[in-house]
Each structure stands twice: as C-alpha cells, then as structure tokens.
Design an enzyme around this catalytic site. Structure first.
Site, PDB file in Angstrom:
ATOM      1  N   LYS A 102       0.804  -1.224   0.000  1.00 10.50           N
ATOM      2  CA  LYS A 102       0.000   0.000   0.000  1.00 10.50           C
ATOM      3  C   LYS A 102       0.837   1.275   0.000  1.00 10.50           C
ATOM      4  O   LYS A 102       0.425   2.285  -0.588  1.00 10.50           O
ATOM      5  CB  LYS A 102      -0.961  -0.001   1.197  1.00 10.50           C
ATOM      6  CG  LYS A 102      -2.013  -1.101   1.102  1.00 10.50           C
ATOM      7  CD  LYS A 102      -3.075  -0.988   2.177  1.00 10.50           C
ATOM      8  CE  LYS A 102      -4.087  -2.122   2.024  1.00 10.50           C
ATOM      9  NZ  LYS A 102      -5.297  -1.917   2.812  1.00 10.50           N
TER      10      LYS A 102
ATOM     11  N   ASP B 111      -9.804   2.900   2.331  1.00 13.70           N
ATOM     12  CA  ASP B 111      -9.720   2.267   3.659  1.00 13.70           C
ATOM     13  C   ASP B 111     -10.101   3.237   4.766  1.00 13.70           C
ATOM     14  O   ASP B 111     -10.769   2.869   5.735  1.00 13.70           O
ATOM     15  CB  ASP B 111      -8.284   1.794   3.931  1.00 13.70           C
ATOM     16  CG  ASP B 111      -7.948   0.478   3.247  1.00 13.70           C
ATOM     17  OD1 ASP B 111      -8.883  -0.279   2.930  1.00 13.70           O
ATOM     18  OD2 ASP B 111      -6.748   0.213   3.031  1.00 13.70           O
TER      19      ASP B 111
END
Length: 515
Positions: free
Chosen positions: A296, A334
């Site tokens: 990420k 997220d």
C-alpha cells in the site's frame, strides 16, 4: 490467434487405481469439468489391458498423457516403450485427445498416431522447468512442437514472478495453431483466469480438496469467474497483494460486475515487485487494482497522480488506470471505510442508551492503533480527522514513531500494549496481520487488557470472527469486524472501477451471506 467455439475446462487426474480414477472423474464432472486429463504414468498397471479397461470406462471426454518425469519411470527405455504402447491404445480407442510429450514427439511418432486415428486430436506438449521464459524462448518451443504436425500444442511453464506470465499471453494471442498454455506455480494463476481474454480455449482447474499452485478451483471457474464470458474486450481488475490467497475480493467484485452488466473480471495478483508489475502489465485493459499487504505504501510511488487524502496518508488501496492517457491514479478507500464502521457501531450503542449527537462519537476518545502499515496509516489519519487522541503501537517502533509524528499522535513500544490503561472506555483498532489465517489462533493483545476498551475493531476479516473479536465480546466490548470495513472499502473501489454507483444492497448481501 486461433478461436475455438467454446471454452473447455479440464482438470488433471493422477490416480493409482481404476476405482480412484472413476471416483475422481465423477467428482470432476460434478465440479464443472468438461474434460479430464488422465495421467496414465500415475496409474498402477501390470498389463496394458488394465489401461484399456480404464479408458473404456471413462465418463468424460479425456486427454490421455504419459509423462516422462513420473517417479515410476526409472528406466528411460522402458518408459518410452510403455508410453508409446499407451498412446497407440488411446488412439485405437478413439479417446478425444492424446498428448505426446516433447521427449517422444518427433515427426515420425506424431505422424504414426495421426495415421491410425479416427477423430481424436493429437496434442504435442512441453514442460519447461526453471528459467525466465522470454517470448523468443516460447516462440522457438512452439515452432518445434508445431513442426511435428500435431493438431494442438501445449506448454506448461514454471514461473518465478507474475510478470513471467506476460510472454505466455503474447503466445496465446499470436500462435497460429490451437495452444494450451499454463504457467505453473502460485504466481502463474492469471494464466488460467485471464487466458480466455487472449484466446485460450482450454483452461485448467484443480479438483476440490487437491489444491495445486497456480490453478483455480474447478468450481470457481464457472461459479465465481465465469470464464466462458471473458473475451478480448473484458477489462481486467484485481487485488495486488502478497500473500493474496486470503482475499475475498473475487467473490464480491465478479458477481457485482455481472449484476451491473459491466464487462470486467477481478482476479488475485500475487505480486512481489509492484513497480515491475505495472511496468509489464501497462495496457489500458488492466484497468483497476485493489492494493493489499504489503504494497500500500510502495504503490504510492507507482502512481502518476495521487488523491489528496491518499497522499496525506501515504498509502493507497486503490489504483485506477485512466483510460484517456493510461496514467495510474491512486486513492484510499480504507480510511473512510474503517472510521465510518466504528462511528456507526458507537452511534448504534448511543441510540440504545437514548443518546444521539451529530458530533463524531470518536471525538475526544483515546484511540489505540496496532499496526503502522498501509491500513494502519489510513485508520490513524481517519481517527485523527474525527478528533480522536491516537496512540500507535507497532512491532517496529520506528514506524510507529514516524506515523505518530505525521498525525501529531503518540507512539509507544509494542511490548507495552498489554499494560497500557491510562483510562477506561478506549477504542482499539488492529491494523496488523496478527490473527489472519492460517495463524488465526493469534491475537495482538491479551484478553485481560481488553477490559479497558469500549469498542474493538479488527481489520483482519479472514476469519470473520477473529480471536481478538471473540475475546473482546467475552469481556463485554462492542466489536466491529473487518468484514464491515471490507465491504465499505470495496463499495468505494467498485465506484472507482466502473465510474458509477455500486450496487450497495447486492454487494452487502454477498459479503454477509458468503463470507
């Protein structure tokens, strides 16, 4: 490219007895196989009549093969003799496909089999172990196999990296004869899932209970991916992660694509080097990606543009390839997914207690975060934006300190977590991989320490009810599963993937029914 009228799904059967082969064939048929490969080299027989009985009793169209690398084939000359005996018998019995390994696939052998055949197709095959397969290497292999005069060519290639699959796709697209191609190993899975996009007419799956690296389960080919509908125009999406086997993304996004009539496929992408992956798979057809552990943060550097929220977080979980110019745009879904899931759980509790407020229920709370990776960064920034006091624990203390500095929070050494209790009614969020399958017996914090927390959230969603959540429930805390964060971030991703609204109720129902 050679187009066939329909996609054929096959599986390989390596069985020692007629009974075992018959049972496996029945199971393969139930799980959706159109064809089975009967590996006669694994079959125990003392006389060729036993092979004849097996072939006559087959209940599915079959490929008969006899491989040279079987442990049973200790003597080379004996192997060749038995191999030719088996292949000739298969041709005489008009088995649908007869596979001739490159060890014996000379022009004379193939010509002899083709002369004797009625309607069966001859496959010339080669198994390539090790090395880094280039277009030139594969092209030369194909030319050699094609020169035998076989009807179909088959290549099985060991790959070390997912990028090694690209030459396989190139061969499928440009081969002038029907080609069966498979990249073996965990990183070769997309050779089967995306093969039909490049003209593959045969794809291989693993029989239930017999997991094979690089092969999708037979049942998933028609139930999850529905590869029969994949075509050259299908847009490719997937989850870039390592490991990736735990991801439930394909179970959600593929049905959602079909529900909305969108021509897309979503696949697991086991990626070691994210920068190299984007360099190799650079065409517009590779349209969007979910980004998971541990990529990420590294993925931010691969993007041409990054959404301001994702840039401030320093992590992306979604990348879209802009169709107009091919540029990679990074996002983070997220952050809102996690924070809103926690807020909604706390608001629900407030309602039950007869209290409601427009202010975030996280505001002013002591928010304890475990994990300072990509997901942890998103959660930390989200909690801070809502006015929480954030304290970060991470096994690598330096990472915790760096994240704390970025959000004006506090960092403490991981070993202090169990004894950290400055006040009651705290919020705990686990953004580490502790407790994820297969190590689902683990938890980042002791059960006793959980008594200080009002709410416990776990980003891990495999298993759905982690040990952390079980123990938090037992001590009376409100719990929020990673499944809730998963569905919320997936809804955000799907909107970005399709440039439209996601089927919220449909996707939520899938998650809670199947996960």
């Amino acid at each position: 490219m050679v187009f066939m009228k329909e996609l054929l799904v096959y599986t390989t059967l390596e069985c020692e007895s007629c009974e075992e082969m018959a049972a496996s064939m029945h199971k393969a048929k139930e799980e959706g196989a159109d064809v089975v490969e009967l590996c006669i080299d694994s079959f125990t027989f003392s006389h060729i009549s036993q092979v004849e009985l097996l072939l006559k009793q087959r209940t599915l169209p079959s490929i008969v093969s006899f491989r040279p690398n079987s442990p049973r084939n200790s003597c080379r000359e004996d192997w060749k003799k038995t191999c030719m005996q088996v292949l000739k018998l298969a041709v005489e019995l008009d088995v649908e496909f007869v596979e001739v390994d490159s060890e014996v696939a000379c022009d004379e052998v193939v010509a002899e089999l083709m002369t004797k055949r009625s309607s069966c197709k001859i496959i010339a095959s080669s198994y390539v172990n090790g090395g880094n397969p280039t277009k030139e290497t594969l092209c030369n292999l194909i030319i050699n196999l094609q020169s035998t005069g076989a009807d179909i060519i088959k290549l099985v290639i060991d790959v070390a990296y997912i990028t090694d699959v690209a030459p396989v796709f190139h061969m499928l697209t440009h081969c002038q004869v029907p080609l069966i191609a498979r990249a073996a190993g965990d990183r070769g899975l997309i050779s089967q899932l995306l093969g039909p996009k490049y003209g593959a007419f045969f794809v291989c799956g693993s029989l239930g209970g017999k997991s094979t690296p690089g092969l999708p389960p037979l049942t998933s080919i028609k139930e999850v991916y529905k590869l029969e509908y994949v075509n050259p125009d299908t847009r490719v999406f997937g989850v870039i992660s390592n490991p990736v086997g735990h991801s439930k993304g394909p179970l959600l996004h593929n049905p959602a694509f079909r529900h909305t009539g969108y021509d897309g496929i979503y696949v697991p992408l086991l990626v070691d080097n994210v920068k190299e992956f984007f360099r190799v798979f650079s065409c517009n057809d590779y349209a969007g990606f979910s980004v998971g552990i541990p990529h990420k943060e590294a993925a931010v550097r691969c993007c041409d543009e990054v959404d301001p929220l994702a840039k401030s977080i320093g992590a992306v979980n979604t990348i879209i390839r802009r169709h107009s110019d091919g540029k990679l745009i990074g996002y983070n879904t997220d952050c809102e997914a996690c924070v809103t899931a926690i807020e909604d759980a706390l608001r629900e509790k407030e309602k039950t207690n007869g209290y409601a407020s427009n202010v975030s229920p996280i505001a002013g709370k002591l928010f304890v975060l475990v994990g300072a990776g990509g997901a942890g960064r998103a959660i930390a920034f989200g909690a801070k934006s809502r006015g929480a006091r954030v304290v970060i624990f991470n096994r690598k203390y330096e990472r915790a300190k760096a994240l704390a500095a970025a959000i004006s929070g506090e960092a403490l050494p991981y070993e202090l977590l169990n004894n950290f209790c400055p006040e009651k009614g705290m919020i705990l969020a686990n953004a580490s991989a502790v407790g994820m399958q297969p190590k689902s017996d683990q938890t980042p914090i002791s059960k006793e320490a959980l008594k200080s927390y009002e709410l416990v959230f776990d980003a891990v969603y495999t298993p759905r009810n982690t040990r952390l959540l079980q123990e938090a429930t037992e001590v009376g805390a409100t719990v929020v599963s990673g499944v809730e964060m998963f569905v919320r971030q997936a809804l955000g991703q799907f909107k970005l993937f399709t440039n439209g609204l996601a089927p919220v109720d449909f996707m939520r129902r899938i998650v809670y029914e199947q996960f």
